[in-house]
Design a protein around this motif. Structure first.
Motif, PDB file in Angstrom:
ATOM      1  N   LEU A  38      11.517  17.337   7.158  1.00 38.82           N
ATOM      2  CA  LEU A  38      11.355  17.570   5.725  1.00 38.82           C
ATOM      3  C   LEU A  38      11.280  16.268   4.926  1.00 38.82           C
ATOM      4  N   GLY A  39      11.727  15.179   5.526  1.00 40.57           N
ATOM      5  CA  GLY A  39      11.667  13.894   4.849  1.00 40.57           C
ATOM      6  C   GLY A  39      10.258  13.361   4.684  1.00 40.57           C
ATOM      7  N   VAL A  40       9.341  13.798   5.535  1.00 38.83           N
ATOM      8  CA  VAL A  40       7.960  13.294   5.458  1.00 38.83           C
ATOM      9  C   VAL A  40       7.292  13.696   4.140  1.00 38.83           C
ATOM     10  N   PRO A  41       7.196  15.010   3.810  1.00 40.75           N
ATOM     11  CA  PRO A  41       6.531  15.335   2.541  1.00 40.75           C
ATOM     12  C   PRO A  41       7.327  14.878   1.313  1.00 40.75           C
ATOM     13  N   ALA A  42       8.650  14.917   1.405  1.00 36.10           N
ATOM     14  CA  ALA A  42       9.463  14.486   0.266  1.00 36.10           C
ATOM     15  C   ALA A  42       9.280  12.993  -0.001  1.00 36.10           C
ATOM     16  N   THR A  43       9.281  12.197   1.049  1.00 41.05           N
ATOM     17  CA  THR A  43       9.120  10.756   0.889  1.00 41.05           C
ATOM     18  C   THR A  43       7.704  10.405   0.453  1.00 41.05           C
ATOM     19  N   TRP A  44       6.721  11.135   0.966  1.00 37.09           N
ATOM     20  CA  TRP A  44       5.330  10.874   0.566  1.00 37.09           C
ATOM     21  C   TRP A  44       5.162  11.120  -0.940  1.00 37.09           C
ATOM     22  N   ALA A  45       5.727  12.225  -1.426  1.00 29.74           N
ATOM     23  CA  ALA A  45       5.644  12.522  -2.857  1.00 29.74           C
ATOM     24  C   ALA A  45       6.367  11.451  -3.676  1.00 29.74           C
ATOM     25  N   PHE A  46       7.525  11.021  -3.207  1.00 34.77           N
ATOM     26  CA  PHE A  46       8.276  10.000  -3.928  1.00 34.77           C
ATOM     27  C   PHE A  46       7.543   8.661  -3.905  1.00 34.77           C
ATOM     28  N   ALA A  47       6.935   8.324  -2.772  1.00 29.78           N
ATOM     29  CA  ALA A  47       6.180   7.063  -2.679  1.00 29.78           C
ATOM     30  C   ALA A  47       4.984   7.084  -3.625  1.00 29.78           C
ATOM     31  N   ARG A  48       4.314   8.238  -3.726  1.00 29.94           N
ATOM     32  CA  ARG A  48       3.197   8.340  -4.669  1.00 29.94           C
ATOM     33  C   ARG A  48       3.685   8.160  -6.104  1.00 29.94           C
ATOM     34  N   HIS A  49       4.847   8.725  -6.412  1.00 28.09           N
ATOM     35  CA  HIS A  49       5.406   8.586  -7.756  1.00 28.09           C
ATOM     36  C   HIS A  49       5.748   7.119  -8.046  1.00 28.09           C
ATOM     37  N   ILE A  50       6.389   6.460  -7.111  1.00 31.19           N
ATOM     38  CA  ILE A  50       6.754   5.055  -7.293  1.00 31.19           C
ATOM     39  C   ILE A  50       5.498   4.202  -7.440  1.00 31.19           C
ATOM     40  N   ARG A  51       4.490   4.508  -6.629  1.00 33.19           N
ATOM     41  CA  ARG A  51       3.226   3.757  -6.706  1.00 33.19           C
ATOM     42  C   ARG A  51       2.575   3.922  -8.085  1.00 33.19           C
ATOM     43  N   SER A  52       2.606   5.151  -8.627  1.00 33.99           N
ATOM     44  CA  SER A  52       2.021   5.358  -9.957  1.00 33.99           C
ATOM     45  C   SER A  52       2.808   4.612 -11.028  1.00 33.99           C
ATOM     46  N   LEU A  53       4.127   4.538 -10.873  1.00 33.60           N
ATOM     47  CA  LEU A  53       4.934   3.760 -11.821  1.00 33.60           C
ATOM     48  C   LEU A  53       4.616   2.275 -11.710  1.00 33.60           C
ATOM     49  N   MET A  54       4.377   1.794 -10.499  1.00 34.49           N
ATOM     50  CA  MET A  54       4.017   0.387 -10.311  1.00 34.49           C
ATOM     51  C   MET A  54       2.678   0.079 -10.960  1.00 34.49           C
ATOM     52  N   GLU A  55       1.723   0.991 -10.809  1.00 31.10           N
ATOM     53  CA  GLU A  55       0.415   0.790 -11.428  1.00 31.10           C
ATOM     54  C   GLU A  55       0.505   0.840 -12.943  1.00 31.10           C
ATOM     55  N   SER A  79       0.845  -1.186   0.000  1.00 35.92           N
ATOM     56  CA  SER A  79       0.000   0.000   0.000  1.00 35.92           C
ATOM     57  C   SER A  79       0.885   1.241   0.000  1.00 35.92           C
ATOM     58  N   LEU A  80       0.280   2.389  -0.246  1.00 33.69           N
ATOM     59  CA  LEU A  80       1.040   3.636  -0.272  1.00 33.69           C
ATOM     60  C   LEU A  80       1.673   3.912   1.084  1.00 33.69           C
ATOM     61  N   GLY A  81       0.940   3.651   2.160  1.00 32.08           N
ATOM     62  CA  GLY A  81       1.482   3.873   3.500  1.00 32.08           C
ATOM     63  C   GLY A  81       2.665   2.965   3.801  1.00 32.08           C
ATOM     64  N   ARG A  82       2.567   1.720   3.398  1.00 27.98           N
ATOM     65  CA  ARG A  82       3.665   0.787   3.633  1.00 27.98           C
ATOM     66  C   ARG A  82       4.881   1.148   2.777  1.00 27.98           C
ATOM     67  N   LEU A  83       4.634   1.546   1.557  1.00 27.19           N
ATOM     68  CA  LEU A  83       5.722   1.988   0.690  1.00 27.19           C
ATOM     69  C   LEU A  83       6.414   3.214   1.287  1.00 27.19           C
ATOM     70  N   PHE A  84       5.613   4.135   1.828  1.00 22.72           N
ATOM     71  CA  PHE A  84       6.175   5.306   2.508  1.00 22.72           C
ATOM     72  C   PHE A  84       7.084   4.884   3.660  1.00 22.72           C
ATOM     73  N   LEU A  85       6.623   3.929   4.464  1.00 26.36           N
ATOM     74  CA  LEU A  85       7.431   3.483   5.605  1.00 26.36           C
ATOM     75  C   LEU A  85       8.727   2.810   5.160  1.00 26.36           C
ATOM     76  N   TYR A  86       8.680   2.089   4.051  1.00 32.40           N
ATOM     77  CA  TYR A  86       9.890   1.469   3.531  1.00 32.40           C
ATOM     78  C   TYR A  86      10.901   2.520   3.070  1.00 32.40           C
ATOM     79  N   LEU A  87      10.399   3.579   2.449  1.00 33.53           N
ATOM     80  CA  LEU A  87      11.279   4.579   1.837  1.00 33.53           C
ATOM     81  C   LEU A  87      11.685   5.712   2.779  1.00 33.53           C
ATOM     82  N   TYR A  88      10.961   5.886   3.899  1.00 31.51           N
ATOM     83  CA  TYR A  88      11.207   7.033   4.775  1.00 31.51           C
ATOM     84  C   TYR A  88      12.647   7.138   5.289  1.00 31.51           C
ATOM     85  N   PRO A  89      13.299   6.067   5.731  1.00 26.67           N
ATOM     86  CA  PRO A  89      14.687   6.235   6.204  1.00 26.67           C
ATOM     87  C   PRO A  89      15.609   6.808   5.125  1.00 26.67           C
TER      88      PRO A  89
END
Length: 74
Positions: free
Chosen positions: A53-70, A6-16
């Motif tokens: 600052l990592g929160v909004p940056a990672t959220w945007a990146f996770a959304r981008h990765i999710r759209s590429l996966m779809e 899910s988007l939330g799980r992807l965010f958690l994977y990418l946040y660090p």
């Protein structure tokens, strides 16, 4: 049932990685700001700034990765 994260799980994977990248960016930006007289941030301040600052940056990146996966699954 989808096996994609899910988007939330992807965010958690990418946040660090996102927080670490933002911490480096904040620190190096503070070095550039020192040219105009602003103080250089300590590494601890940079890590805290990167965590915030990592929160909004990672959220945007996770959304981008999710759209590429779809897009790849179509």
């Amino acid at each position: 049932m989808s096996t994609r994260p899910s988007l939330g799980r992807l965010f958690l994977y990418l946040y660090p990685f996102g927080a670490g990248a933002m911490a480096g960016n904040v620190f190096f930006a503070s070095l550039i700001w020192s040219w105009i007289g602003w103080p250089v941030l300590t590494p601890v301040q940079s890590v805290l700034g990167g965590a915030v600052l990592g929160v909004p940056a990672t959220w945007a990146f996770a959304r981008h990765i999710r759209s590429l996966m779809e897009k790849a699954n179509k």
